[in-house]
Design a protein around this motif. Structure first.
Motif, mmCIF file in Angstrom:
data_model
loop_
_atom_site.group_PDB
_atom_site.id
_atom_site.type_symbol
_atom_site.label_atom_id
_atom_site.label_comp_id
_atom_site.label_asym_id
_atom_site.label_seq_id
_atom_site.Cartn_x
_atom_site.Cartn_y
_atom_site.Cartn_z
ATOM 1 N N TYR A 677 0.829 -1.204 0.000
ATOM 2 C CA TYR A 677 0.000 0.000 0.000
ATOM 3 C C TYR A 677 0.867 1.259 0.000
ATOM 4 C CZ TYR A 677 -2.857 3.765 1.933
ATOM 5 O OH TYR A 677 -3.473 4.967 2.158
ATOM 6 N N ASP A 678 1.967 1.213 0.723
ATOM 7 C CA ASP A 678 2.855 2.372 0.829
ATOM 8 C C ASP A 678 4.269 1.935 0.475
ATOM 9 O OD1 ASP A 678 3.718 4.903 1.293
ATOM 10 O OD2 ASP A 678 3.610 4.811 3.484
ATOM 11 N N ASP A 679 5.085 2.925 0.088
ATOM 12 C CA ASP A 679 6.478 2.628 -0.213
ATOM 13 C C ASP A 679 7.201 2.155 1.038
ATOM 14 O OD1 ASP A 679 6.555 5.684 -2.104
ATOM 15 O OD2 ASP A 679 5.750 3.730 -2.628
ATOM 16 N N VAL A 680 8.255 1.368 0.831
ATOM 17 C CA VAL A 680 8.992 0.793 1.958
ATOM 18 C C VAL A 680 10.485 0.983 1.724
ATOM 19 C CG1 VAL A 680 9.571 -1.305 3.215
ATOM 20 C CG2 VAL A 680 7.216 -0.907 2.467
ATOM 21 N N ALA A 681 11.167 1.492 2.745
ATOM 22 C CA ALA A 681 12.629 1.562 2.736
ATOM 23 C C ALA A 681 13.131 1.002 4.053
ATOM 24 C CB ALA A 681 13.110 2.992 2.540
ATOM 25 N N LEU A 682 14.086 0.092 3.975
ATOM 26 C CA LEU A 682 14.682 -0.508 5.169
ATOM 27 C C LEU A 682 16.197 -0.449 5.039
ATOM 28 C CD1 LEU A 682 14.616 -2.153 7.820
ATOM 29 C CD2 LEU A 682 14.468 -4.230 6.419
ATOM 30 N N LEU A 683 16.846 0.130 6.031
ATOM 31 C CA LEU A 683 18.307 0.214 6.079
ATOM 32 C C LEU A 683 18.773 -0.481 7.355
ATOM 33 C CD1 LEU A 683 21.056 1.316 5.087
ATOM 34 C CD2 LEU A 683 20.548 3.426 6.341
ATOM 35 N N MET A 684 19.560 -1.541 7.204
ATOM 36 C CA MET A 684 20.074 -2.280 8.349
ATOM 37 C C MET A 684 21.590 -2.113 8.416
ATOM 38 S SD MET A 684 17.764 -5.768 8.186
ATOM 39 C CE MET A 684 18.391 -6.343 9.774
ATOM 40 N N ALA A 685 22.090 -1.890 9.634
ATOM 41 C CA ALA A 685 23.524 -1.655 9.821
ATOM 42 C C ALA A 685 23.999 -2.409 11.057
ATOM 43 C CB ALA A 685 23.804 -0.162 9.965
ATOM 44 N N ARG A 686 24.915 -3.373 10.856
ATOM 45 C CA ARG A 686 25.501 -4.111 11.965
ATOM 46 C C ARG A 686 26.772 -3.393 12.403
ATOM 47 N NH1 ARG A 686 26.168 -9.109 9.803
ATOM 48 N NH2 ARG A 686 24.139 -9.821 10.550
ATOM 49 N N THR A 687 26.834 -3.015 13.676
ATOM 50 C CA THR A 687 27.924 -2.176 14.155
ATOM 51 C C THR A 687 29.229 -2.948 14.282
ATOM 52 O OG1 THR A 687 27.361 -2.617 16.467
ATOM 53 C CG2 THR A 687 26.305 -0.724 15.420
#
Length: 826
Positions: A677-687
């Motif tokens: 239904y809506d746009d999706v952005a996912l940013l994952m960062a392992r420290t």
């Protein structure tokens, strides 16, 4: 025997396999002796090593050694004949070749190869045998005199036309090859005659007598012939046909131009015209591109070849000719191209396979009918004699046809040409199909995807990052969701996720403005709350200047009003993490043990709407923790959604294991349908954490006398890290930054070196004033320090911290690793 003749004999008879090697120093003293050299001259190694080369030669040739040494230094080596002296005093004639031999530590040496000539094969070869070898060679060979007239040629030269050798005698190059640029070839001959310098690998393109319709390419090499006194007698040259290699280069160049030129826009007709422009004149004299009207309208097509040809309507989308105005075309661009059902173009549409005819019947009429007059010309009237028709197919769908013609005077199309045409059309077909989709509803989607979102996340050592973006609808376009990863000074990194209200091209343009603004603010090394504060001011000011209602169509500035943004800064040195949000969900944190929590982050107002100042949260993350920054589309289901329910689903999805990029995609797949239904952005960062061996820090007293100690301390640390190559530059940087801190600030000073992808030098002081780069005049006594730092380092800057300010400078280590050792020692 003259020197030139001696040189030629030595080159003809030298056989490396039979040569005896020995090593000489730059003064011609023997430093290395081999068993082969001992067998040749009968000297044991103990007696030979340390002798001068002149001591191993006869008295006459010993006098030539100084000249030979000089020629070796000047020309990089020497080849010729010498008379050596055996240990028993007997002379032995040898062919010698002296070449440079560089040693590992950089020292210069000479390698001498000696080959005895007494039993050399071919030494007594007769002139008749040599002439037979040259005459029977497959390479074209000829000799011209000083007037550039043929005096001899071999039989192989006949393959290029011009008749047998006897017919060439006394003629010039232009007399036997009128289709070639004789002036250019004879210019090379004159250059060789005048200078004596051989010309090797000269490439020439034209039409030879033996193939007047076919463009051929040849490689020629020219050598001056001299008499015993070194006077020029003529030019000896060889000819090799390299047409196939030349045509292969042309095909690759044409495909490269197609990659650069075709598909530069999202306009269907322009893309079709670009295909025609690229193919003329490199491949054809006339090219026409006809597309289905349904394609031009952007409609969805049934995969596979066309079945119902009665309903086929083709329209001319592009055409190009070598003649101005395309006089051969009976259909103009934008007009309907009507073909009979039995004509080859319709057969290609229905079968989906290409077709070509090397020779057209000149009396046949062209297949397309002129809608204006109803007349069809013959191929002979239009001057066309060879044709290829290639269907425009992309993703299993036929979009139209491309027709290639050649006029009389050019060779017919062959199978190689057909394969090249298929490559060109297949590349263009994808662009045409993309343009069709853009024409329909994907303009904003692809502009955003290609131009505004990061093509790849930058390389850095602070975090291991992966991102996933999914549009709201594969057919209607993307919205304004975005993400970014920005390397900062001191090995830190900024993680950003944001979204702009609405969808379409306006949202994409607004998103691009915000992303650019965030990157600009990030370069100032501001804390997260200040970045959002400046961004909020920018959005509000832009909306006021445009004077439109927030969210008004066509206004990128007002479209930004109400946008959300989450800005996170992570420091791998101590694991510190600070973040602030403007109308955006807080990130999730996956701890090293796999448990998932959500940061308790104060929610600031959306950008541009006004409200209280933004607040930041600071926390410390253990190494291996994973930050998950996302837009609200990841948790949404329909128009209304519950935050707690969405977070619970996200928690379960984040509990999986595996590589980070796969986990990122799996989370989106688990929470979002194929067309969300809506746009999706996912940013994952392992420290990550920089090890203690990568960071070194020292507290310094504000005493000018301690600047030298700071330099020495930094140099010792670089030596410990194996970075001695950067010691000189780092000493200058440390000296300048510490001196500035002592001169312009008060209180304690701290020097820190960080070794990551770059070597970072930081100086902390309690001052609140940022230094400025000056450009002093030649008469000024100071002011060059920061200018010197800016010239010697990759980048430098200032950031403010609660205790004062940090002036930093970076030197790249990745570029250092790519430099050859010789460059580092210069």
């Amino acid at each position: 025997m003259g020197e030139h003749e001696e040189y030629g004999v030595a080159r003809q008879r030298f056989d490396v396999a039979d040569a005896a090697p020995l090593l000489l120093d730059p003064q011609g003293v023997v430093t290395g002796w081999t068993g082969e050299a001992g067998r040749l001259l009968a000297y044991p190694a103990a007696e030979a090593v340390g002798r001068k080369l002149a001591d191993l030669l006869t008295a006459e040739d010993a006098q030539r050694v100084p000249d030979l040494v000089e020629r070796c230094r000047r020309d990089g080596g020497w080849t010729g004949l010498l008379t050596a002296r055996r240990r028993d005093g007997q002379p032995v004639r040898v062919a010698a070749r002296i070449t440079p031999a560089e040693e590992a530590h950089g020292g210069a040496r000479w390698l001498a190869l000696l080959s005895e000539l007494a039993d050399a094969p071919g030494w007594d070869m007769s002139r008749t045998e040599l002439e037979r070898m040259v005459s029977d060679a497959p390479v074209g060979i000829a000799i011209v005199d000083t007037d550039l007239r043929f005096v001899w040629s071999n039989a192989a030269l006949e393959q290029f036309g011009g008749g047998p050798p006897a017919r060439r005698l006394g003629l010039r190059f232009a007399d036997v090859q009128p289709g070639l640029d004789a002036q250019a070839v004879e210019a090379q001959m004159r250059h060789v005659l005048e200078t004596g310098e051989p010309v090797v690998g000269y490439e020439h393109v034209g039409h030879v007598v033996s193939a007047p319709l076919r463009e051929t390419a040849h490689m020629l090499s020219f050598t001056r012939l001299e008499d015993d006194r070194g006077r020029p007698m003529g030019v000896y040259y060889t000819v090799v046909d390299i047409t196939e290699r030349h045509r292969a280069r042309q095909r690759l160049a044409l495909l490269d131009r197609a990659n650069e030129s075709i598909g530069r826009s999202l306009d269907l007709k322009r893309t079709a015209q670009e295909l025609a422009d690229v193919a003329v004149p490199g491949l054809a004299d006339l090219v026409t591109v006809d597309l289905l009207e349904t394609v031009l309208r952007g409609a969805e097509l049934t995969p596979g070849p066309l079945v119902d040809t009665d309903q086929v309507a083709l329209r001319r989308a592009g055409q190009r000719s070598t003649e101005e105005g395309v006089p051969e075309a009976v259909v103009g661009i934008g007009e309907v191209a009507t073909y009979p059902a039995e004509a080859p173009p319709i057969r290609c549409l229905t079968t989906g396979r290409p077709w070509h005819a090397e020779r057209l019947d000149p009396l046949d009429r062209v297949w397309v009918t002129d809608e204006r007059s109803g007349r069809r010309s013959t191929f002979s009237e239009l001057g066309l004699h060879s044709v290829m028709i290639v269907p425009v197919r992309a993703r299993g769908t036929t979009l139209g046809i491309t027709t290639f013609f050649r006029r009389h005077g050019r060779e017919p199309f062959d199978e190689e040409d057909l394969r090249l045409a298929e490559d060109l059309v297949s590349r263009a077909a994808v662009c045409v199909d993309n343009a069709r989709r853009y024409t329909r509803e994907r303009d904003a989607a692809l502009v955003l995807q290609r131009s505004l979102l990061p093509h790849r996340l930058p390389e850095q050592d602070a975090v291991e990052a992966a991102a996933c973006y999914r549009p709201a609808d594969e057919l209607t376009g993307l919205g304004g969701d975005w993400y970014d990863l920005i390397p900062l000074s001191g090995a830190r990194v900024a993680l950003v996720v944001g979204e702009v209200p609405g969808h379409g091209i306006d949202a994409a343009a607004a998103m691009g403005q915000l992303r650019t603004a965030v990157r600009t603010l990030a370069a100032q090394d501001l804390p997260p709350e200040e970045v959002l504060g400046h961004l909020d001011d920018l959005v509000g000011r832009s909306a006021r200047e445009e004077g439109a209602e927030p969210g008004a169509a066509g206004s990128a500035g007002t479209q930004c009003v109400g946008a959300g943004c989450l800005y996170v800064v992570y420091d791998p040195v101590d694991g510190g993490c600070s973040m602030a949000a403007a109308g955006h969900p807080a990130p999730a944190v996956v701890l090293p043990d796999g448990s998932v929590t959500f940061v308790d982050l104060p929610q600031g107002p959306p950008l541009g709407v006004g409200g209280p100042p933004f607040e930041a949260v600071e926390l410390s993350l253990a190494e291996g923790s994973t930050l998950a920054l996302h837009t609200d589309g990841l948790l949404a289901r329909g128009e209304t959604w519950a935050v707690d329910a969405g977070r619970e689903r996200l928690r379960r999805a984040l509990e999986g294991a595996g590589p980070l990029d796969a986990r990122c995609r799996n989370v989106v797949d688990a929470l979002v349908p194929a067309r969300p239904y809506d746009d999706v952005a996912l940013l994952m960062a392992r420290t990550k954490r920089l090890g203690t061996e990568q960071v070194a820090a020292w507290d310094l007293d504000p005493d000018p006398a301690l600047v030298a100690d700071a330099r020495r301390t930094a140099t010792r640390q670089l030596s410990h890290w194996g970075l001695d190559e950067l010691a000189f530059t780092t000493e200058l940087v440390v000296s300048e930054l510490v001196t500035n801190a002592i001169r312009h600030a008060t209180g304690p000073i701290r020097l820190r070196l960080v070794r990551e992808r770059a070597l970072v030098c930081e100086v902390l002081d309690s001052g609140a004033t940022a230094p400025h780069l000056r450009h002093p005049r030649t008469t000024d006594e100071g002011g060059r320090g920061l200018l010197l730092v800016s010239q010697l380092t990759q980048r430098w800057g200032t950031r403010f911290v609660p205790d004062g300010k940090i002036i930093w400078a970076e030197q790249s280590l990745t570029e250092l690793a790519e430099l050859p050792v010789a460059a580092l020692l210069e």
